[in-house]
Scaffold this motif. Structure first.
Motif, PDB file in Angstrom:
ATOM      1  N   SER A 130     -36.859  29.856  31.159  1.00 14.23           N
ATOM      2  CA  SER A 130     -36.421  29.654  29.605  1.00 14.23           C
ATOM      3  C   SER A 130     -35.047  29.130  29.870  1.00 14.23           C
ATOM      4  CB  SER A 130     -35.960  31.114  28.973  1.00 14.23           C
ATOM      5  OG  SER A 130     -35.497  30.887  27.755  1.00 14.23           O
ATOM      6  N   SER A 131     -34.042  29.642  30.803  1.00  6.70           N
ATOM      7  CA  SER A 131     -32.959  28.914  31.026  1.00  6.70           C
ATOM      8  C   SER A 131     -33.242  27.405  31.722  1.00  6.70           C
ATOM      9  CB  SER A 131     -32.192  29.649  32.130  1.00  6.70           C
ATOM     10  OG  SER A 131     -31.729  31.003  31.538  1.00  6.70           O
ATOM     11  N   LEU A 132     -34.083  27.150  32.449  1.00  9.29           N
ATOM     12  CA  LEU A 132     -34.590  26.044  33.286  1.00  9.29           C
ATOM     13  C   LEU A 132     -34.849  25.114  31.927  1.00  9.29           C
ATOM     14  CD1 LEU A 132     -36.212  26.971  36.571  1.00  9.29           C
ATOM     15  CD2 LEU A 132     -33.796  26.178  36.193  1.00  9.29           C
ATOM     16  N   ASP A 137     -33.878  20.612  28.011  1.00 11.74           N
ATOM     17  CA  ASP A 137     -34.025  19.968  26.722  1.00 11.74           C
ATOM     18  C   ASP A 137     -32.788  19.295  26.402  1.00 11.74           C
ATOM     19  OD1 ASP A 137     -36.643  20.795  26.001  1.00 11.74           O
ATOM     20  OD2 ASP A 137     -36.073  22.576  25.057  1.00 11.74           O
ATOM     21  N   SER A 138     -31.773  19.667  26.848  1.00 10.32           N
ATOM     22  CA  SER A 138     -30.415  19.118  26.871  1.00 10.32           C
ATOM     23  C   SER A 138     -30.144  17.703  27.333  1.00 10.32           C
ATOM     24  CB  SER A 138     -29.065  20.183  27.057  1.00 10.32           C
ATOM     25  OG  SER A 138     -29.035  20.219  28.491  1.00 10.32           O
ATOM     26  N   LEU A 139     -30.866  17.303  28.276  1.00 12.07           N
ATOM     27  CA  LEU A 139     -30.747  16.122  29.054  1.00 12.07           C
ATOM     28  C   LEU A 139     -31.169  14.818  28.324  1.00 12.07           C
ATOM     29  CD1 LEU A 139     -31.821  17.429  32.293  1.00 12.07           C
ATOM     30  CD2 LEU A 139     -29.527  17.339  31.600  1.00 12.07           C
ATOM     31  N   ASN A 140     -30.505  14.740  27.276  1.00 14.37           N
ATOM     32  CA  ASN A 140     -30.834  13.277  26.535  1.00 14.37           C
ATOM     33  C   ASN A 140     -32.229  12.906  26.513  1.00 14.37           C
ATOM     34  OD1 ASN A 140     -29.802  11.158  25.080  1.00 14.37           O
ATOM     35  ND2 ASN A 140     -29.441   9.923  26.942  1.00 14.37           N
ATOM     36  N   GLU A 211     -44.477  17.831  29.964  1.00 11.95           N
ATOM     37  CA  GLU A 211     -44.216  17.092  28.694  1.00 11.95           C
ATOM     38  C   GLU A 211     -43.099  16.222  28.821  1.00 11.95           C
ATOM     39  OE1 GLU A 211     -42.623  18.715  24.527  1.00 11.95           O
ATOM     40  OE2 GLU A 211     -44.606  19.246  25.015  1.00 11.95           O
ATOM     41  N   ARG A 212     -41.704  16.882  29.644  1.00 13.86           N
ATOM     42  CA  ARG A 212     -40.892  16.051  29.882  1.00 13.86           C
ATOM     43  C   ARG A 212     -41.089  14.647  30.783  1.00 13.86           C
ATOM     44  NH1 ARG A 212     -40.763  20.489  27.087  1.00 13.86           N
ATOM     45  NH2 ARG A 212     -38.495  21.099  26.397  1.00 13.86           N
ATOM     46  N   LEU A 213     -41.779  14.808  31.807  1.00 11.94           N
ATOM     47  CA  LEU A 213     -42.297  13.710  32.621  1.00 11.94           C
ATOM     48  C   LEU A 213     -42.878  12.819  31.662  1.00 11.94           C
ATOM     49  CD1 LEU A 213     -43.342  15.689  35.892  1.00 11.94           C
ATOM     50  CD2 LEU A 213     -41.119  14.435  35.458  1.00 11.94           C
ATOM     51  N   SER A 214     -44.046  13.157  31.133  1.00 10.75           N
ATOM     52  CA  SER A 214     -44.540  12.123  30.180  1.00 10.75           C
ATOM     53  C   SER A 214     -43.557  11.190  29.328  1.00 10.75           C
ATOM     54  CB  SER A 214     -45.693  12.802  29.351  1.00 10.75           C
ATOM     55  OG  SER A 214     -45.098  13.603  28.241  1.00 10.75           O
TER      56      SER A 214
END
Length: 227
Positions: A130-132, A137-140, A211-214
């Motif tokens: 959850s923390s990771l 999610d905050s990394l622009n 999802e972030r990588l995509s």
């Protein structure tokens, strides 16, 4: 015993604001191991605050990372997991969060190897994921469901840095899951419902990271097409 009772020795190491080598020597050679174990959570917070306040240079990052690792190897893992994860705050710049990841990996591995109940281990794993994810999610990063390739982000994406963070997160997840499964009894491993409940959280985490990588791939492709 609190950190304040060891204040004289501790503050000596802080006297030279940018001399993290002195701090490293303090934690390696001078600090009493019982004090380190008892106050590890507080030391994590103090050192991160010190690094943020004095703008630690890139050359000193490895030294600071080594200090965090020493603390994580000698502190109480059950307490350290909270002290480390609270630093995964969007207000903390990525380069400082990254030097905590090796320490987080050490603590997570120790927790999965511990005699804690399976319920507690799964809770620790869920809290870590959850923390990771929250920090990622905050990394622009543009939100997947709202992503519009025709619009420019307010700030430029730093794809390589985000990719490196995601890779490190996945490494931690792989390690935690592997150690946890190894700690199970044969009876537990043969319980399909139990195994499904254990892997559900990591699978959800992997999906989030993919999802972030995509999104990075979409952004990179869009950048190439606009060249």
């Amino acid at each position: 015993m609190s950190v304040d009772e060891n204040e004289t020795e501790f503050l000596k190491a802080f006297r030279n604001e940018d001399n993290f080598t002195q701090l490293h020597n303090y934690f390696i050679k001078e600090i009493d191991q019982s004090k380190l174990q008892e106050n590890a959570w507080e030391y994590i917070s103090l050192l991160m605050s010190h690094a943020k306040e004095h703008q630690v240079c890139d050359e000193s990052l490895q030294t600071v990372e080594d200090i965090f690792t020493v603390i994580s190897e000698n502190g109480n893992a059950r307490e350290l997991i909270f002290g480390i994860l609270e630093q995964f705050d969007p207000m903390v710049e990525l380069r400082l969060v990254e030097i905590l990841i090796p320490s987080l990996s050490v603590v997570c591995t120790n927790l999965m190897k511990s005699n804690n109940t399976l319920k507690n281990k799964c809770y620790d794993m869920s809290m870590t994921f959850s923390s990771l994810t929250y920090y990622c999610d905050s990394l622009n990063l543009p939100k997947y469901e709202n992503y519009d390739p025709t619009e420019k982000c307010e700030q430029p994406l730093e794809e390589s840095k985000i990719l490196r963070y995601v890779e490190k997160c996945i490494d931690i997840s792989n390690s935690m899951l592997s150690v946890l499964i190894q700690s199970l009894t044969e009876v537990e491993k043969s319980d399909e419902n139990l195994m499904e409940s254990i892997v559900a959280e990591p699978l959800s985490f992997y999906c989030c990271m993919l999802e972030r990588l995509s999104q990075l791939n979409v952004e990179e492709q869009n950048m190439c097409n606009s060249c």
